[in-house]
Design a protein around this motif. Structure first.
Motif, PDB file in Angstrom:
ATOM      1  N   LEU A 115       0.896  -1.357  -0.002  1.00 25.57           N
ATOM      2  CA  LEU A 115      -0.027  -0.173  -0.067  1.00 25.57           C
ATOM      3  C   LEU A 115       0.931   1.359  -0.069  1.00 25.57           C
ATOM      4  N   THR A 116       1.803   1.312   0.761  1.00 16.88           N
ATOM      5  CA  THR A 116       2.644   2.548   0.771  1.00 16.88           C
ATOM      6  C   THR A 116       3.240   2.803  -0.186  1.00 16.88           C
ATOM      7  N   ILE A 117       3.406   1.915  -1.269  1.00 13.05           N
ATOM      8  CA  ILE A 117       4.105   1.977  -2.731  1.00 13.05           C
ATOM      9  C   ILE A 117       3.389   3.102  -3.443  1.00 13.05           C
ATOM     10  N   PHE A 118       2.117   3.237  -3.021  1.00 17.49           N
ATOM     11  CA  PHE A 118       1.287   4.354  -3.856  1.00 17.49           C
ATOM     12  C   PHE A 118       1.793   5.480  -3.781  1.00 17.49           C
ATOM     13  N   PHE A 119       2.527   5.782  -2.705  1.00 21.04           N
ATOM     14  CA  PHE A 119       3.196   7.383  -2.355  1.00 21.04           C
ATOM     15  C   PHE A 119       4.738   7.561  -2.678  1.00 21.04           C
ATOM     16  N   GLU A 120       5.207   6.423  -3.438  1.00 20.82           N
ATOM     17  CA  GLU A 120       6.469   6.680  -3.958  1.00 20.82           C
ATOM     18  C   GLU A 120       6.203   7.450  -5.501  1.00 20.82           C
ATOM     19  N   PRO A 121       7.272   8.468  -5.778  1.00 16.61           N
ATOM     20  CA  PRO A 121       6.920   9.221  -7.230  1.00 16.61           C
ATOM     21  C   PRO A 121       6.414   8.301  -8.125  1.00 16.61           C
ATOM     22  N   GLU A 122       7.442   7.133  -8.500  1.00 16.21           N
ATOM     23  CA  GLU A 122       7.162   6.717  -9.889  1.00 16.21           C
ATOM     24  C   GLU A 122       5.935   5.524  -9.912  1.00 16.21           C
ATOM     25  N   PHE A 123       5.302   5.426  -8.700  1.00 18.54           N
ATOM     26  CA  PHE A 123       4.178   4.607  -8.542  1.00 18.54           C
ATOM     27  C   PHE A 123       2.814   5.119  -7.999  1.00 18.54           C
ATOM     28  N   THR A 124       2.588   6.555  -8.380  1.00 16.44           N
ATOM     29  CA  THR A 124       1.353   7.151  -8.052  1.00 16.44           C
ATOM     30  C   THR A 124       0.080   6.667  -8.722  1.00 16.44           C
ATOM     31  N   ASP A 125       0.330   6.395  -9.834  1.00 14.29           N
ATOM     32  CA  ASP A 125      -0.768   5.725 -10.767  1.00 14.29           C
ATOM     33  C   ASP A 125      -1.053   4.479 -10.464  1.00 14.29           C
ATOM     34  N   VAL A 138      -4.571  -7.697  -2.269  1.00 13.85           N
ATOM     35  CA  VAL A 138      -4.350  -8.222  -0.976  1.00 13.85           C
ATOM     36  C   VAL A 138      -3.234  -7.564  -0.360  1.00 13.85           C
ATOM     37  N   ALA A 139      -3.624  -6.734   0.689  1.00 11.58           N
ATOM     38  CA  ALA A 139      -2.668  -5.750   1.342  1.00 11.58           C
ATOM     39  C   ALA A 139      -2.425  -6.018   2.737  1.00 11.58           C
ATOM     40  N   SER A 140      -1.360  -5.840   3.119  1.00 15.87           N
ATOM     41  CA  SER A 140      -0.752  -5.743   4.288  1.00 15.87           C
ATOM     42  C   SER A 140      -1.344  -4.932   5.235  1.00 15.87           C
ATOM     43  N   LEU A 141      -1.813  -5.149   6.255  1.00 14.47           N
ATOM     44  CA  LEU A 141      -2.087  -4.124   7.389  1.00 14.47           C
ATOM     45  C   LEU A 141      -2.257  -5.145   8.851  1.00 14.47           C
ATOM     46  N   PRO A 142      -0.901  -5.300   9.406  1.00 15.20           N
ATOM     47  CA  PRO A 142      -1.215  -6.380  10.398  1.00 15.20           C
ATOM     48  C   PRO A 142      -1.868  -5.985  11.664  1.00 15.20           C
ATOM     49  N   CYS A 143      -2.397  -5.053  11.736  1.00 14.03           N
ATOM     50  CA  CYS A 143      -3.301  -4.623  12.980  1.00 14.03           C
ATOM     51  C   CYS A 143      -4.322  -3.401  12.461  1.00 14.03           C
ATOM     52  N   TYR A 144      -5.247  -3.351  13.161  1.00 13.92           N
ATOM     53  CA  TYR A 144      -6.116  -2.068  12.727  1.00 13.92           C
ATOM     54  C   TYR A 144      -5.682  -1.078  13.769  1.00 13.92           C
ATOM     55  N   LEU A 145      -4.864  -1.218  14.512  1.00 13.77           N
ATOM     56  CA  LEU A 145      -4.262  -0.091  15.528  1.00 13.77           C
ATOM     57  C   LEU A 145      -2.793   0.701  15.140  1.00 13.77           C
ATOM     58  N   GLU A 146      -2.714   1.692  15.243  1.00 18.99           N
ATOM     59  CA  GLU A 146      -1.469   2.324  14.462  1.00 18.99           C
ATOM     60  C   GLU A 146      -0.342   1.838  15.104  1.00 18.99           C
ATOM     61  N   ASN A 148       0.686  -1.032  16.579  1.00 26.34           N
ATOM     62  CA  ASN A 148       1.244  -2.153  16.193  1.00 26.34           C
ATOM     63  C   ASN A 148       1.902  -2.198  14.772  1.00 26.34           C
ATOM     64  N   VAL A 149       1.145  -1.361  13.981  1.00 27.59           N
ATOM     65  CA  VAL A 149       1.291  -1.437  12.477  1.00 27.59           C
ATOM     66  C   VAL A 149       2.838  -0.874  12.529  1.00 27.59           C
ATOM     67  N   ASP A 150       2.958   0.345  12.768  1.00 29.36           N
ATOM     68  CA  ASP A 150       4.373   1.044  12.609  1.00 29.36           C
ATOM     69  C   ASP A 150       5.489   0.349  13.473  1.00 29.36           C
ATOM     70  N   ARG A 151       5.221  -0.558  14.479  1.00 23.11           N
ATOM     71  CA  ARG A 151       6.266  -1.117  15.000  1.00 23.11           C
ATOM     72  C   ARG A 151       6.749  -2.476  14.387  1.00 23.11           C
ATOM     73  N   GLN A 152       5.800  -2.864  13.479  1.00 24.83           N
ATOM     74  CA  GLN A 152       6.310  -3.927  12.618  1.00 24.83           C
ATOM     75  C   GLN A 152       6.849  -3.537  11.255  1.00 24.83           C
ATOM     76  N   ALA A 155       7.805   3.545  11.091  1.00 27.22           N
ATOM     77  CA  ALA A 155       7.040   4.966  11.362  1.00 27.22           C
ATOM     78  C   ALA A 155       6.298   5.597  10.167  1.00 27.22           C
ATOM     79  N   GLY A 156       4.946   5.779  10.476  1.00 26.57           N
ATOM     80  CA  GLY A 156       4.484   6.244   9.532  1.00 26.57           C
ATOM     81  C   GLY A 156       3.570   5.786   8.510  1.00 26.57           C
ATOM     82  N   VAL A 157       3.625   4.193   8.471  1.00 31.31           N
ATOM     83  CA  VAL A 157       3.291   3.368   7.555  1.00 31.31           C
ATOM     84  C   VAL A 157       1.693   3.202   7.701  1.00 31.31           C
TER      85      VAL A 157
END
Length: 337
Positions: A115-125, A138-146, A148-152, A155-157
């Protein structure tokens, strides 16, 4: 859901070889899924990544192997699903050519996106590209709480992931039946021998949907709960904590034979960026190649030469296979039972 209480001393009990748990050999069925690891390049370096992908990795598909894979997709009607992974599959050579070849043949295409790849300059499309070609995300979101996700994952993911899902929702993902969006839960890595299996998938999916909809207006189709297998960075972490043996023994102690008939390795070929063939993605990372009955290993070129995807009789197994067969089971599509 904690399965066993903390133990006061490290487990030293012998781990039973996985093949000894089986009443018979684990055999391939007709191949219908082609899972392709396009390379190790990724914009993230997640702590639990069994591929050990990251921004400094350079390994990726070559034009020659890409052409061979496209030929396989075009030649074999029995392939129903082409499952693209990495690294970040979108960053690696061959992603779009393989997507477009597979969709032209009417195959389902899964992209395993961080998912975070969408914000890299070459991949915004990418969100629009996914929707245009009706890719299943099929997207990784290892928890619905911020936290836990940022720990894995860094930061900012979490916030980037939320924004990315909202972009996909605006395009119809999660509501349009042709635009499927599934999320993936991974448990946090254990700090000690207080191990647990993944929570009940159906219940956790309800929790995810309620929280994400209430706080962010997010909708998605399914949640997949995936066990952390002791491979790659997860294995290295468990070794540093001196709990690798205990973790594998824990998984063995919760072995469930009912999962066997639904294992992803039964009808799948896992292909690496060099064109080598494996029974599953975990065997690929542990360099345990698939073999024909005569013991010969298999490449994409060999599949084309012999004009068959069904060259494997017996699936190669290892101790980490207990991760896929513990409790309700685990696969790239979540729980097995």
């Amino acid at each position: 859901m904690v399965i066993s209480p903390p133990q006061t001393k490290k487990s030293t009990a012998q781990i039973t070889p996985f093949f000894q748990k089986l009443n018979a050999s684990l055999n391939k069925q007709e191949i219908t899924v082609l899972q392709i690891n396009l390379g190790r390049r990724c914009n993230l370096a997640c702590t639990h990544c069994h591929v050990e992908a990251g921004p400094k990795r350079t390994e990726e598909l070559s034009p020659e192997i890409c052409e061979q894979l496209i030929e396989i997709i075009q030649r074999f009607e029995q392939i129903k699903t082409v499952d693209l992974t990495g690294g970040a599959p979108e960053m690696n050579y061959g992603f779009k050519p393989i997507v477009e070849a597979a969709r032209k043949q009417g195959k389902e295409v899964i992209v395993r996106s961080n998912l975070t790849i969408f914000f890299e300059p070459e991949f915004t499309d990418l969100p629009e590209y996914f929707a245009q070609h009706k890719l299943r995300v099929v997207a990784s979101l290892p928890c619905y709480l911020e936290t836990n996700v940022d720990r894995q994952r860094g930061a900012g993911v979490y916030n980037q992931s939320i924004r990315a899902i909202q972009r996909l929702n605006k395009l119809g993902y999660g509501t349009d039946p042709h635009l499927m969006l599934d999320l993936v839960y991974n448990p946090t890595l254990p700090k000690n021998e207080n191990f647990s299996l993944t929570p009940d998938q159906q219940k956790l999916e309800k929790d995810y949907k309620a929280y994400l909809n209430e706080h962010f207006g997010i909708q998605f189709n399914h949640l997949f709960t995936i066990t952390n297998l002791p491979v790659g960075r997860t294995k290295q972490y468990l070794q540093r904590q001196e709990i690798l043996h205990s973790y594998v023994k824990f998984l063995e102690s919760h072995y469930n034979s009912s999962t066997l008939e639904n294992l992803m390795c039964l009808n799948e070929l896992s292909i690496d960026y060099l064109g080598n063939v494996y029974d599953c993605d975990f065997n690929q990372m542990e360099e345990l190649p698939a073999k024909m009955a005569n013991g010969e290993t298999i490449t994409v070129a060999k599949l084309l030469e012999l004009n068959s995807l069904d060259l494997i009789q017996e699936i190669q197994t290892a101790k980490y296979c207990y991760g896929c067969t513990a409790g309700c089971g685990s696969s790239c599509g979540g729980a097995l039972i």
